[in-house]
Design a protein around this motif. Sequence first.
Motif, PDB file in Angstrom:
ATOM      1  N   ALA A   1       0.822  -1.213   0.000  1.00 55.08           N
ATOM      2  CA  ALA A   1       0.000   0.000   0.000  1.00 55.08           C
ATOM      3  C   ALA A   1       0.858   1.266   0.000  1.00 55.08           C
ATOM      4  CB  ALA A   1      -0.942   0.000   1.200  1.00 55.08           C
ATOM      5  N   ILE A   2       1.960   1.250   0.750  1.00 59.35           N
ATOM      6  CA  ILE A   2       2.789   2.453   0.863  1.00 59.35           C
ATOM      7  C   ILE A   2       3.339   2.858  -0.492  1.00 59.35           C
ATOM      8  CG2 ILE A   2       4.931   3.391   1.837  1.00 59.35           C
ATOM      9  CD1 ILE A   2       4.394   1.618   4.317  1.00 59.35           C
ATOM     10  N   THR A   3       3.832   1.888  -1.262  1.00 61.32           N
ATOM     11  CA  THR A   3       4.413   2.231  -2.566  1.00 61.32           C
ATOM     12  C   THR A   3       3.393   2.225  -3.685  1.00 61.32           C
ATOM     13  OG1 THR A   3       5.109  -0.089  -2.679  1.00 61.32           O
ATOM     14  CG2 THR A   3       6.776   1.532  -2.091  1.00 61.32           C
ATOM     15  N   GLU A   4       2.461   1.274  -3.652  1.00 62.26           N
ATOM     16  CA  GLU A   4       1.492   1.135  -4.742  1.00 62.26           C
ATOM     17  C   GLU A   4       0.641   2.385  -4.883  1.00 62.26           C
ATOM     18  OE1 GLU A   4      -0.729  -1.070  -7.757  1.00 62.26           O
ATOM     19  OE2 GLU A   4       1.202  -1.441  -6.793  1.00 62.26           O
ATOM     20  N   ILE A   5       0.117   2.897  -3.772  1.00 63.57           N
ATOM     21  CA  ILE A   5      -0.733   4.083  -3.841  1.00 63.57           C
ATOM     22  C   ILE A   5      -0.135   5.265  -3.075  1.00 63.57           C
ATOM     23  CG2 ILE A   5      -2.873   2.881  -4.361  1.00 63.57           C
ATOM     24  CD1 ILE A   5      -3.567   2.777  -1.447  1.00 63.57           C
ATOM     25  N   GLY A   6       0.614   4.979  -2.009  1.00 56.82           N
ATOM     26  CA  GLY A   6       1.225   6.080  -1.254  1.00 56.82           C
ATOM     27  C   GLY A   6       2.205   6.884  -2.070  1.00 56.82           C
ATOM     28  N   SER A   7       2.920   6.233  -2.997  1.00 52.44           N
ATOM     29  CA  SER A   7       3.883   6.968  -3.828  1.00 52.44           C
ATOM     30  C   SER A   7       3.182   8.031  -4.669  1.00 52.44           C
ATOM     31  CB  SER A   7       4.667   6.002  -4.729  1.00 52.44           C
ATOM     32  OG  SER A   7       3.808   5.301  -5.609  1.00 52.44           O
ATOM     33  N   HIS A   8       1.988   7.718  -5.159  1.00 56.46           N
ATOM     34  CA  HIS A   8       1.216   8.713  -5.920  1.00 56.46           C
ATOM     35  C   HIS A   8       0.893   9.926  -5.041  1.00 56.46           C
ATOM     36  CE1 HIS A   8       0.301   7.587  -9.978  1.00 56.46           C
ATOM     37  NE2 HIS A   8      -0.182   6.405  -9.670  1.00 56.46           N
ATOM     38  N   TRP A   9       0.439   9.665  -3.805  1.00 56.01           N
ATOM     39  CA  TRP A   9       0.009  10.755  -2.927  1.00 56.01           C
ATOM     40  C   TRP A   9       1.184  11.658  -2.558  1.00 56.01           C
ATOM     41  CZ3 TRP A   9       0.616  13.181   1.721  1.00 56.01           C
ATOM     42  CH2 TRP A   9      -0.448  13.957   2.195  1.00 56.01           C
ATOM     43  N   VAL A  10       2.313  11.068  -2.150  1.00 52.93           N
ATOM     44  CA  VAL A  10       3.438  11.903  -1.722  1.00 52.93           C
ATOM     45  C   VAL A  10       4.004  12.697  -2.895  1.00 52.93           C
ATOM     46  CG1 VAL A  10       4.014  10.437   0.242  1.00 52.93           C
ATOM     47  CG2 VAL A  10       5.168  10.050  -1.931  1.00 52.93           C
ATOM     48  N   ASP A  11       4.015  12.115  -4.102  1.00 54.68           N
ATOM     49  CA  ASP A  11       4.479  12.887  -5.255  1.00 54.68           C
ATOM     50  C   ASP A  11       3.523  14.021  -5.558  1.00 54.68           C
ATOM     51  OD1 ASP A  11       6.138  13.221  -7.869  1.00 54.68           O
ATOM     52  OD2 ASP A  11       4.035  13.120  -8.515  1.00 54.68           O
ATOM     53  N   LEU A  12       2.223  13.734  -5.529  1.00 54.20           N
ATOM     54  CA  LEU A  12       1.236  14.754  -5.895  1.00 54.20           C
ATOM     55  C   LEU A  12       1.276  15.946  -4.949  1.00 54.20           C
ATOM     56  CD1 LEU A  12      -1.100  15.512  -7.796  1.00 54.20           C
ATOM     57  CD2 LEU A  12      -2.652  14.341  -6.203  1.00 54.20           C
ATOM     58  N   VAL A  13       1.260  15.705  -3.636  1.00 51.75           N
ATOM     59  CA  VAL A  13       1.249  16.838  -2.707  1.00 51.75           C
ATOM     60  C   VAL A  13       2.585  17.574  -2.715  1.00 51.75           C
ATOM     61  CG1 VAL A  13      -0.531  15.783  -1.268  1.00 51.75           C
ATOM     62  CG2 VAL A  13       1.888  15.508  -0.638  1.00 51.75           C
ATOM     63  N   SER A  14       3.684  16.857  -2.974  1.00 52.72           N
ATOM     64  CA  SER A  14       4.980  17.528  -3.095  1.00 52.72           C
ATOM     65  C   SER A  14       4.986  18.440  -4.317  1.00 52.72           C
ATOM     66  CB  SER A  14       6.107  16.499  -3.207  1.00 52.72           C
ATOM     67  OG  SER A  14       6.192  15.702  -2.055  1.00 52.72           O
ATOM     68  N   HIS A  15       4.436  17.939  -5.416  1.00 52.24           N
ATOM     69  CA  HIS A  15       4.371  18.726  -6.649  1.00 52.24           C
ATOM     70  C   HIS A  15       3.481  19.945  -6.475  1.00 52.24           C
ATOM     71  CE1 HIS A  15       4.358  19.569 -10.920  1.00 52.24           C
ATOM     72  NE2 HIS A  15       3.044  19.463 -10.960  1.00 52.24           N
ATOM     73  N   ILE A  16       2.348  19.777  -5.816  1.00 51.24           N
ATOM     74  CA  ILE A  16       1.392  20.882  -5.650  1.00 51.24           C
ATOM     75  C   ILE A  16       1.917  21.931  -4.682  1.00 51.24           C
ATOM     76  CG2 ILE A  16      -0.845  21.419  -4.578  1.00 51.24           C
ATOM     77  CD1 ILE A  16      -1.890  18.855  -5.972  1.00 51.24           C
ATOM     78  N   SER A  17       2.513  21.501  -3.577  1.00 50.23           N
ATOM     79  CA  SER A  17       2.952  22.448  -2.552  1.00 50.23           C
ATOM     80  C   SER A  17       4.318  23.055  -2.848  1.00 50.23           C
ATOM     81  CB  SER A  17       3.003  21.749  -1.192  1.00 50.23           C
ATOM     82  OG  SER A  17       4.033  20.764  -1.163  1.00 50.23           O
ATOM     83  N   GLY A  18       5.168  22.300  -3.575  1.00 49.84           N
ATOM     84  CA  GLY A  18       6.514  22.774  -3.847  1.00 49.84           C
ATOM     85  C   GLY A  18       7.532  22.345  -2.812  1.00 49.84           C
ATOM     86  N   PHE A  19       7.113  21.568  -1.807  1.00 47.33           N
ATOM     87  CA  PHE A  19       8.075  21.036  -0.845  1.00 47.33           C
ATOM     88  C   PHE A  19       7.659  19.634  -0.419  1.00 47.33           C
ATOM     89  CE2 PHE A  19       4.923  22.533   2.103  1.00 47.33           C
ATOM     90  CZ  PHE A  19       4.652  23.857   1.754  1.00 47.33           C
ATOM     91  N   ARG A  20       8.658  18.886   0.079  1.00 46.25           N
ATOM     92  CA  ARG A  20       8.468  17.471   0.364  1.00 46.25           C
ATOM     93  C   ARG A  20       8.565  17.188   1.869  1.00 46.25           C
ATOM     94  NH1 ARG A  20      12.431  16.773  -4.389  1.00 46.25           N
ATOM     95  NH2 ARG A  20      11.104  16.091  -6.126  1.00 46.25           N
ATOM     96  N   PRO A  21       7.989  16.053   2.313  1.00 50.21           N
ATOM     97  CA  PRO A  21       8.174  15.652   3.710  1.00 50.21           C
ATOM     98  C   PRO A  21       9.661  15.443   4.014  1.00 50.21           C
ATOM     99  CG  PRO A  21       6.425  14.357   2.681  1.00 50.21           C
ATOM    100  CD  PRO A  21       7.099  15.123   1.583  1.00 50.21           C
ATOM    101  N   GLN A  22      10.093  15.955   5.149  1.00 53.39           N
ATOM    102  CA  GLN A  22      11.489  15.779   5.566  1.00 53.39           C
ATOM    103  C   GLN A  22      11.643  14.843   6.751  1.00 53.39           C
ATOM    104  OE1 GLN A  22      13.664  19.426   5.947  1.00 53.39           O
ATOM    105  NE2 GLN A  22      13.682  19.746   3.747  1.00 53.39           N
ATOM    106  N   ALA A  23      10.522  14.519   7.422  1.00 50.06           N
ATOM    107  CA  ALA A  23      10.551  13.551   8.503  1.00 50.06           C
ATOM    108  C   ALA A  23       9.167  12.930   8.631  1.00 50.06           C
ATOM    109  CB  ALA A  23      10.960  14.198   9.826  1.00 50.06           C
ATOM    110  N   VAL A  24       9.134  11.651   9.020  1.00 48.32           N
ATOM    111  CA  VAL A  24       7.864  10.929   9.111  1.00 48.32           C
ATOM    112  C   VAL A  24       7.838  10.075  10.374  1.00 48.32           C
ATOM    113  CG1 VAL A  24       7.672  10.833   6.598  1.00 48.32           C
ATOM    114  CG2 VAL A  24       8.639   8.883   7.823  1.00 48.32           C
ATOM    115  N   MET A  25       6.613   9.854  10.885  1.00 47.96           N
ATOM    116  CA  MET A  25       6.381   8.919  11.976  1.00 47.96           C
ATOM    117  C   MET A  25       5.145   8.121  11.612  1.00 47.96           C
ATOM    118  SD  MET A  25       7.101   7.617  14.928  1.00 47.96           S
ATOM    119  CE  MET A  25       6.288   6.651  16.194  1.00 47.96           C
ATOM    120  N   SER A  26       5.257   6.790  11.574  1.00 41.73           N
ATOM    121  CA  SER A  26       4.170   6.003  10.989  1.00 41.73           C
ATOM    122  C   SER A  26       3.923   4.706  11.725  1.00 41.73           C
ATOM    123  CB  SER A  26       4.494   5.710   9.519  1.00 41.73           C
ATOM    124  OG  SER A  26       5.656   4.915   9.414  1.00 41.73           O
ATOM    125  N   HIS A  27       2.788   4.101  11.400  1.00 43.09           N
ATOM    126  CA  HIS A  27       2.531   2.714  11.755  1.00 43.09           C
ATOM    127  C   HIS A  27       1.785   2.062  10.594  1.00 43.09           C
ATOM    128  CE1 HIS A  27      -1.613   3.542  13.887  1.00 43.09           C
ATOM    129  NE2 HIS A  27      -1.587   3.985  12.652  1.00 43.09           N
TER     130      HIS A  27
END
Length: 360
Positions: free
Chosen positions: A178-204
């Motif tokens: 799930a993280i790569t199959e669909i999550g990769s789309h989401w992180v690329d899209l919001v990075s592209h729209i906002s102009g900046f990327r996540p620099q740190a993450v905390m997950s489960h």
Amino acid sequence: MAHELRVAVIGAGHIGSVHVRALRALGQPVVALASSDPERATRRAEALGVPQGYGDYRKLLDNERVDIVHVCTPPALHYPIVKDCLERGRHVVCEKPLTADPTESAALNDLASQKGLLNAVCFNIRYYPACQTAGEKVQKGELGKVHLIHGSYLQEFHLPETPWGWRFIPELAGPMRAITEIGSHWVDLVSHISGFRPQAVMSHMGTFFPTRQKPLNPPQTGFETAQVTSEDYASALLSFGSGALGALTVSEISSGRKNRLFFQVDGSDGSLWWDSEMPNRLALGHKTRANEELVSGQATGYAETFRLLFEDVYRHLCQGSFQKPAQPTYPTFADGHAAVLICDAIYRSAKEQHWIEVQI
């Protein structure tokens, strides 16, 4: 086109067919198709009207004069195939995620740059007009200072009784799902729209269906119980370099969600949000006046986003020579590598249970 390009597609599954049809809609014929199964390659080539099918992509590269290759195989196979294509001097469009491992995605990005070859990753969701409008508004400062970026990508794609497939096999899909199959789309899209990327993450993350029914190999019939090690679900807190914070949830076991990517950007002067199940609408939120809804003048479906992406990519090749644009308008291997790093950090954080810095 001013220059007739020879295009090949490696991968005879669903997404390979999507690429062939999108290229045809663009007016760009595909001269060859490759699969790991010779019979399947021949069948799919005939069904799609592709002149030649190969049971080994290396034979395609040996026998066909090809300018550009679309790689549409499972993710864990991307690295050796893309590397081979680049070393043989072919431009490459690769499906997402670029690789299953950040070391490999870094190597491909470096190699493509060294070779001076066009390189693109198929983050097609960027090409919905509503998403492009969202990016323009955020980056022009219409929302003020961005404080929050949050959303989800939900599917029912892997609810039981989903047939056994390559996505459950780490040797083909990589350690994540799930993280790569669909999550990769989401992180690329919001990075592209906002102009900046996540620099740190905390997950489960969670695997709620740890076993699946796998067909026995012919000539045997019936099924056996197989272990699944990749995740059905993950959530992550995100810290962006700009000071913005956010959150992401991805799930492939959410009933009723066929393919729903949602994001919202909240700024000091307003908000906007988009839902892929209503892809031609962009909502704008205001505190002191009525909210707005912008509707795209021309309806754009999922398949059309591939054509728009390929049109953007091929614009740089259609004159018969390629000069690497200073700031490519299409998603490149650098963008693909960034998404791999973010997804890898989400996965490692879930495993190690602490914040992970993204080394972009």
